[in-house]
Write a protein that holds these residues in place. Structure first.
Motif, PDB file in Angstrom:
ATOM      1  N   PRO A 145     -56.037  64.307 -83.704  1.00 15.96           N
ATOM      2  CA  PRO A 145     -57.015  63.479 -84.414  1.00 15.96           C
ATOM      3  C   PRO A 145     -56.300  62.452 -85.302  1.00 15.96           C
ATOM      4  O   PRO A 145     -55.277  62.753 -85.914  1.00 15.96           O
ATOM      5  CB  PRO A 145     -57.774  64.490 -85.288  1.00 15.96           C
ATOM      6  CG  PRO A 145     -57.458  65.835 -84.741  1.00 15.96           C
ATOM      7  CD  PRO A 145     -56.165  65.742 -84.007  1.00 15.96           C
ATOM      8  N   GLY A 146     -56.850  61.245 -85.307  1.00 14.53           N
ATOM      9  CA  GLY A 146     -56.297  60.201 -86.180  1.00 14.53           C
ATOM     10  C   GLY A 146     -55.196  59.376 -85.542  1.00 14.53           C
ATOM     11  O   GLY A 146     -54.734  58.397 -86.126  1.00 14.53           O
ATOM     12  N   ASN A 193     -53.832  56.688 -82.957  1.00 10.25           N
ATOM     13  CA  ASN A 193     -54.325  55.567 -82.153  1.00 10.25           C
ATOM     14  C   ASN A 193     -53.445  55.449 -80.907  1.00 10.25           C
ATOM     15  O   ASN A 193     -52.283  55.052 -81.006  1.00 10.25           O
ATOM     16  CB  ASN A 193     -54.266  54.282 -82.996  1.00 10.25           C
ATOM     17  CG  ASN A 193     -54.686  53.065 -82.203  1.00 10.25           C
ATOM     18  OD1 ASN A 193     -55.405  53.184 -81.214  1.00 10.25           O
ATOM     19  ND2 ASN A 193     -54.222  51.895 -82.626  1.00 10.25           N
TER      20      ASN A 193
END
Ligand SMILES: NC(=O)c1ccc[n+]([C@@H]2O[C@H](COP(=O)([O-])OP(=O)(O)OC[C@H]3O[C@@H](n4cnc5c(N)ncnc54)[C@H](OP(=O)(O)O)[C@@H]3O)[C@@H](O)[C@H]2O)c1
Length: 273
Positions: free
Chosen positions: A211-212, A214
């Motif tokens: 998660p988080g 890119n």
């Protein structure tokens, strides 16, 4: 279908031949696909013949000529073999993609021979190839030189200290070269990548689902690079502008430590073991 692949840039002006150092897979293969769609002939260079041939075969389906060269670009013979492989044609575009660091280690524990090869691949080989192909481009007053850089070149990273330094070199070198060549209409761009879903990173076991994080796709960053090639010297690809701005903070300890904890999560802290 032949023709420009983006609305902003007519990449056919970089032909008739392009050389892609690291052109067999990932971002290099994506460049090959986009350039082939635009009708540009290709010399693809990498070490493993299998992926090279597959990428060349896909490119030829667009009706272009694609040559392959299985060579190690950390060796001086590799550089010479690239030059020899396109001696009879006009190279209007040079893409320097090969360069990831697959040997993470604290610098003092690293094999210095491996460190030298990483520098050859990211610094000396690009310099040799740019010096050779850039001369003809400057004389013709036409051409493009695209270096594939990294956000890792914006700050120090544990276990990749030399890699980060090499990518920092590429970025600063590109800026200087861009200044020197812009009056000759030879375009220079350092395409700065963040985490990108390439086979090399998949083999290293990067956790792209964290998660988080890119994560960019090779085809998207390659397209972005070709679109922005006339607008150098630097393009931070994949919507990573905020990350690049964070890395420019003058409080270096804060930035390096924060980035370090993120990197550890990305690699599952395996490198610390
Ligand atoms: N993927 C990411 O998350 C990421 C992030 C930031 C920056 N980048 C940069 O993006 C570029 C591409 O990275 P990548 O992840 O695709 O990995 P990579 O290991 O640089 O592989 C890219 C291409 O280069 C070839 N190559 C690698 N070493 C070579 C050598 N010694 N001689 C000749 N060819 C060589 C590979 O084929 P062979 O293995 O068959 O030689 C492949 O075709 C690199 O410059 C990297 O620093 C990547």
């Amino acid at each position: 279908m032949k023709g420009p692949t983006t609305s902003q840039t007519d990449i056919t002006k970089y032909g008739p031949w392009a050389v892609i150092a690291g052109g067999s897979e990932g971002v290099g293969a994506a460049f090959a696909e986009l350039l082939a769609q635009a009708g540009i002939n290709l010399l693809l260079v990498a070490r493993k013949p299998g992926p090279l041939e597959e990428t060349a075969a896909a490119a030829r389906r667009h009706g272009i000529e694609a040559r392959t060269l299985a060579a190690d670009l950390t060796a001086v013979e590799g550089v010479q073999s690239v030059i020899d492989a396109v001696r009879d044609v006009e190279v209007g575009l040079l893409i320097l993609n090969a360069g990831a660091d697959s040997n993470a280690a604290p610098f003092l524990d690293a094999d210095l021979a491996q460190v030298s090869r990483l520098l050859e691949l990211n610094v000396l080989t690009p310099l040799h190839l740019i010096h050779h192909f850039g001369h003809a481009m400057r004389e013709r007053r036409r051409g493009g030189i695209l270096l594939v850089g990294s956000l890792a070149g914006d700050l120090g990273t544990s276990h990749h200290a030399v890699y980060g330094g090499a990518k920092a070199f590429g970025r600063i070198f590109a800026e200087g070269l861009w200044l020197e060549l812009r009056e000759y209409d030879v375009h220079v761009l350092d395409l700065v990548l963040g985490v990108t879903r390439t086979p090399a990173m998949q083999r290293l076991g990067l956790d792209f689902d964290l998660p988080g994080i890119n994560v960019s796709e090779p085809i998207d960053v390659a397209r972005e690079g070709l679109t922005h090639l006339p607008h150098g010297p630097i393009r931070v690809a994949g919507g990573n502008d905020a990350g690049a701005a964070f890395r420019a903070d003058p409080d270096r300890a804060k930035v390096v430590l924060k980035s370090h904890s993120l990197t550890q999560r990305l690699v599952g802290a395996t490198e610390e073991a």
